[in-house]
Design a protein around this motif. Structure first.
Motif, short mmCIF file in Angstrom:
data_model
loop_
_atom_site.label_atom_id
_atom_site.label_comp_id
_atom_site.label_asym_id
_atom_site.label_seq_id
_atom_site.Cartn_x
_atom_site.Cartn_y
_atom_site.Cartn_z
N GLN B 101 1.97 10.99 8.32
CA GLN B 101 2.26 11.32 9.46
C GLN B 101 3.06 10.37 10.36
O GLN B 101 3.89 10.81 11.18
N ALA B 102 2.08 8.92 10.49
CA ALA B 102 2.54 8.76 11.61
C ALA B 102 3.70 7.82 11.63
O ALA B 102 4.75 7.35 12.28
N ALA B 103 4.61 7.31 10.47
CA ALA B 103 5.11 6.08 9.89
C ALA B 103 6.75 7.08 8.99
O ALA B 103 7.44 6.62 9.09
N GLY B 104 6.38 8.26 8.80
CA GLY B 104 7.07 8.51 7.02
C GLY B 104 6.36 8.25 6.49
O GLY B 104 6.61 9.81 5.21
N ILE B 105 6.37 7.33 6.01
CA ILE B 105 6.01 6.67 4.24
C ILE B 105 4.71 5.61 4.75
O ILE B 105 5.04 5.07 5.00
N ALA B 106 4.23 5.90 3.20
CA ALA B 106 2.77 5.11 3.32
C ALA B 106 2.69 4.71 2.02
O ALA B 106 2.29 5.68 0.94
N VAL B 107 1.75 3.64 1.43
CA VAL B 107 1.31 3.33 0.18
C VAL B 107 0.23 2.79 0.76
O VAL B 107 -0.55 1.84 1.08
N VAL B 108 -1.37 4.01 -0.64
CA VAL B 108 -2.77 3.06 -0.26
C VAL B 108 -3.00 2.48 -1.81
O VAL B 108 -2.97 3.53 -2.13
N GLY B 109 -3.67 1.45 -1.78
CA GLY B 109 -3.66 1.33 -3.13
C GLY B 109 -5.51 0.73 -2.90
O GLY B 109 -6.28 0.51 -1.26
N ALA B 110 -6.33 0.98 -3.75
CA ALA B 110 -7.85 0.78 -4.04
C ALA B 110 -8.16 0.19 -5.20
O ALA B 110 -7.88 0.32 -5.77
N SER B 111 -8.77 -0.42 -4.97
CA SER B 111 -9.09 -1.80 -6.39
C SER B 111 -10.22 -1.40 -6.69
O SER B 111 -11.78 -1.15 -5.52
N ASP B 112 -11.23 -2.12 -7.44
CA ASP B 112 -12.65 -1.68 -7.80
C ASP B 112 -13.46 -0.62 -8.05
O ASP B 112 -14.65 -0.94 -7.21
N THR B 113 -13.18 0.21 -8.36
CA THR B 113 -13.59 1.60 -8.32
C THR B 113 -13.94 2.61 -9.44
O THR B 113 -13.49 1.52 -10.69
N VAL B 232 1.26 3.86 -15.57
CA VAL B 232 -0.03 4.59 -14.22
C VAL B 232 -0.56 2.68 -14.78
O VAL B 232 -1.51 2.63 -13.23
N GLN B 233 -1.25 2.49 -15.93
CA GLN B 233 -1.55 1.23 -15.58
C GLN B 233 -0.74 -0.22 -14.96
O GLN B 233 -1.49 -0.67 -13.85
N LEU B 234 0.67 -0.23 -14.98
CA LEU B 234 1.10 -1.08 -13.93
C LEU B 234 0.82 -0.57 -11.82
O LEU B 234 0.60 -1.49 -11.40
N LEU B 235 0.45 0.80 -12.12
CA LEU B 235 0.35 1.43 -10.82
C LEU B 235 -0.98 0.77 -10.13
O LEU B 235 -0.94 0.50 -9.08
N GLY B 236 -2.02 1.41 -11.51
CA GLY B 236 -3.31 0.45 -10.75
C GLY B 236 -3.69 -1.28 -10.47
O GLY B 236 -4.37 -1.52 -9.87
N ILE B 237 -2.87 -1.93 -11.39
CA ILE B 237 -2.87 -3.69 -11.11
C ILE B 237 -2.60 -3.56 -10.55
O ILE B 237 -2.72 -4.43 -9.33
N LEU B 238 -1.11 -3.13 -9.54
CA LEU B 238 -0.70 -3.44 -7.95
C LEU B 238 -1.63 -2.77 -6.96
O LEU B 238 -1.32 -3.62 -6.48
N ALA B 249 -15.15 0.30 -14.70
CA ALA B 249 -15.45 -0.44 -13.59
C ALA B 249 -13.74 -1.07 -13.20
O ALA B 249 -12.69 -0.93 -14.25
N GLY B 250 -13.88 -1.45 -12.15
CA GLY B 250 -12.28 -2.23 -11.80
C GLY B 250 -11.02 -1.59 -11.87
O GLY B 250 -10.27 -1.86 -12.35
N PHE B 251 -11.30 0.18 -11.80
CA PHE B 251 -9.72 0.88 -11.76
C PHE B 251 -8.88 0.77 -11.28
O PHE B 251 -10.02 -0.72 -9.81
N GLY B 252 -8.44 0.86 -10.53
CA GLY B 252 -7.02 1.22 -9.52
C GLY B 252 -7.72 2.55 -8.90
O GLY B 252 -7.21 2.94 -10.04
N TYR B 253 -6.28 2.43 -8.29
CA TYR B 253 -5.72 4.11 -7.91
C TYR B 253 -4.82 3.92 -6.18
O TYR B 253 -5.55 3.31 -5.94
N LEU B 254 -3.92 4.32 -6.96
CA LEU B 254 -2.04 4.14 -5.59
C LEU B 254 -1.74 5.62 -5.31
O LEU B 254 -1.59 6.08 -6.59
#
Lengths: 344, 344
Positions: B101-113, B232-238, B249-254
């Motif tokens: 909302q602030a910058a127009g576009i954003a990417v957020v990743g999370a690991s270890d879930t 999808v696996q590569l986006l999780g690795i990212l 364990a160790g799933f990624g979310y992007l």
């Protein structure tokens, strides 16, 4: 007949200038068509040059200069001005690469274009610049949604690209049960389509390519594949395409590119991507089946082989047709390229 | 048995505090599980609460606080600290929404879930904030790539969401031929799997759920679907997941989120998206088939129905099991939540 890569590229480029492109644009298109030939996808190669010439003659020349209609540090929206997608998407991709390298992530959309070619071509450009990319391109309503017999979706390719310490990983699929170029080719050859890939104008299953072109192709992959085609159409709409584009015009192209370094150490990602690719290739194959491939492995191998041979095989009749077009004088034999710099 | 929505939500939340979540987190998880029930996806609803409790007991409590390990105006990378994905992905999604909302576009990743739930839940959050989203989440190697019989891929869902002037358009699919929760349920019930969806540990086709859990599921959609699972696996690795995560364990979310206004007038996009959805729904159905649906239409209708009835149906045995867990004292009956605020 057998052409060297230089001969084939020269022929493709001359056809593109003959139909009204300036030399720089003709070279961009020629390179893309040649890459299809090298990868063993001939329906997207020199044969496509015929379809391009036909489309430009049929529709006349309504081209306007490609222009940026909206821009920020992380985005741009281009009006493709009815220029062919090979040029529009190339320019949009370059802008996305520049912006993502500067800002970390960027989205670039382009409207009012047609024939964007292989999205993997643009994903390879982004990956060569160290960027992850998501790319989509919508098209005319040739494809019926799952459960329907009427066209609402384009053949709608979607593509993802990832750099790695080894080869980049490229995934590029169409979301229709059969490609538009395959159906066009079957019509030209008088061949039948496979079962279950098309409907005629009355909504009945058909294997007749002409009937399929007057009706609709099936979506690939049941409701999941059809849903993915819906997504691609919406990404095209986001890029400025109308909800249902007309025939071979008004397509949208959208690319999101991002630096993996936004998420952590770049080298770690590149190594993990390569390590994952190796793990996939080393998975035990089904009994009697060949080793497991990653997406793009076949294309890469075929390209290396043809580059090493410095040769492609092209039907002689196609070369004759293309040579005839190439020998036209663009000022008299094709619509003027209004606003473009002089032709070679 | 029949529970009101309030009763069911209360039970889910009490189970989540009993296994060691603070009340705010327990409510986030409870809302997500309830949304599965409302949408008619019970294997992801109250039944999932049992699997969550089992996983937390089995692995002990290694949770660390969720923390931001890298951040910019257009990105963030979270360490999920072995917290369940319902919480980690919720927080990552909120950050992506704020930044986009602030910058127009954003990417957020999370690991270890682990267990990120339905990605559509997060796409609905983004769409409700007026944002387009692309979301992916990888998992443990339960799924064999196309042509293989050994697991290298997670069940790997991918999701896209679009706001519109009508209902948002949400597309959320898993890329395996069968869901992990379906196989687990079949094992509990002593049921057979369908043909062609799984391999045993020796790589032979199997219909035995226990053998499939010791072997691998097939990928959905042939080489195209398998390729999408690779993406999808590569986006999780990212997002920081290891190439092949361990068990649960160790799933990624992007998530990538962006404002449609970056591409032109927001209202035009919202109207065109709605108009495209209407065009799809109005396509002529296959003879004898029901009207064509857009992705998520079924889920939305079922949710409205159950909300209107203020009731869900849950097996009595499940309620008994959950009540038993809920009545535990978290300080004695489940591992301490180290570092978390006090439990209700």
């Amino acid at each position: 007949m057998r052409l060297t890569i230089g001969e084939a590229r020269g022929l493709a480029t001359r056809v593109m200038t003959a139909v009204g492109h300036d030399i720089a644009d003709a070279q961009i298109i020629g390179e893309h068509l040649m890459d299809c030939e090298l990868r063993g996808l001939p329906y997207g190669g020199l044969a496509r040059a015929i379809s391009i010439a036909e489309r430009m003659e049929r529709s006349g020349d309504g081209r306007r200069p490609i222009r940026v209609v909206q821009e920020s540090a992380v985005s741009a929206r281009l009006d493709g001005g009815d220029h062919i997608g090979y040029i529009v998407a190339y320019r949009a991709t370059q802008m996305a690469i520049d912006k993502a390298q500067a800002a970390g992530i960027a989205v670039v959309g382009a409207s009012d274009t047609w024939y964007t070619g292989m999205l993997s071509y643009y994903a390879e450009m982004a990956a060569a610049s160290g960027l992850v990319s998501v790319i989509a391109s919508n098209a005319s309503p040739w494809v019926a949604p799952y459960g329907a017999t009427e066209g609402r979706l384009g053949t709608n390719p979607i593509c993802f690209g990832f750099p790695s310490t080894e080869d980049p990983i490229i995934f590029d699929i169409g979301t229709s049960a059969i490609m538009h170029a395959e159906v066009t080719l079957a019509r030209r050859l008088g061949a039948e389509l496979p079962e279950g890939v098309a409907f005629d104008g009355d909504g009945l299953a058909t294997r007749d390519p002409a009937a399929a072109l007057a009706g609709a192709f099936a979506a690939w992959g049941g409701h999941k594949g059809s849903g993915l085609a819906v997504v691609v159409q919406l990404l095209g709409i986001l890029a400025g395409s109308p909800p249902i584009p007309p025939e071979l015009a008004g397509f949208g192209y959208l690319i999101v590119a991002l630096r993996p370094g936004l998420m952590g150490a770049t080298q770690t990602f590149l190594q993990n991507a390569a390590s994952f690719a190796s793990a996939v290739r080393s998975a035990r194959p089904i009994a009697g089946a060949p080793p497991v491939r990653m997406p793009f492995d076949r294309s890469r191998r075929e390209r290396q082989m043809r580059l090493a041979e410095n040769a492609i095989e092209v039907p002689g009749e196609l070369v004759t047709q293309l040579t005839r077009i190439a020998e036209r004088n663009p000022q008299s034999g094709s619509p003027p390229a209004g606003g473009e710099p002089g032709h070679s």
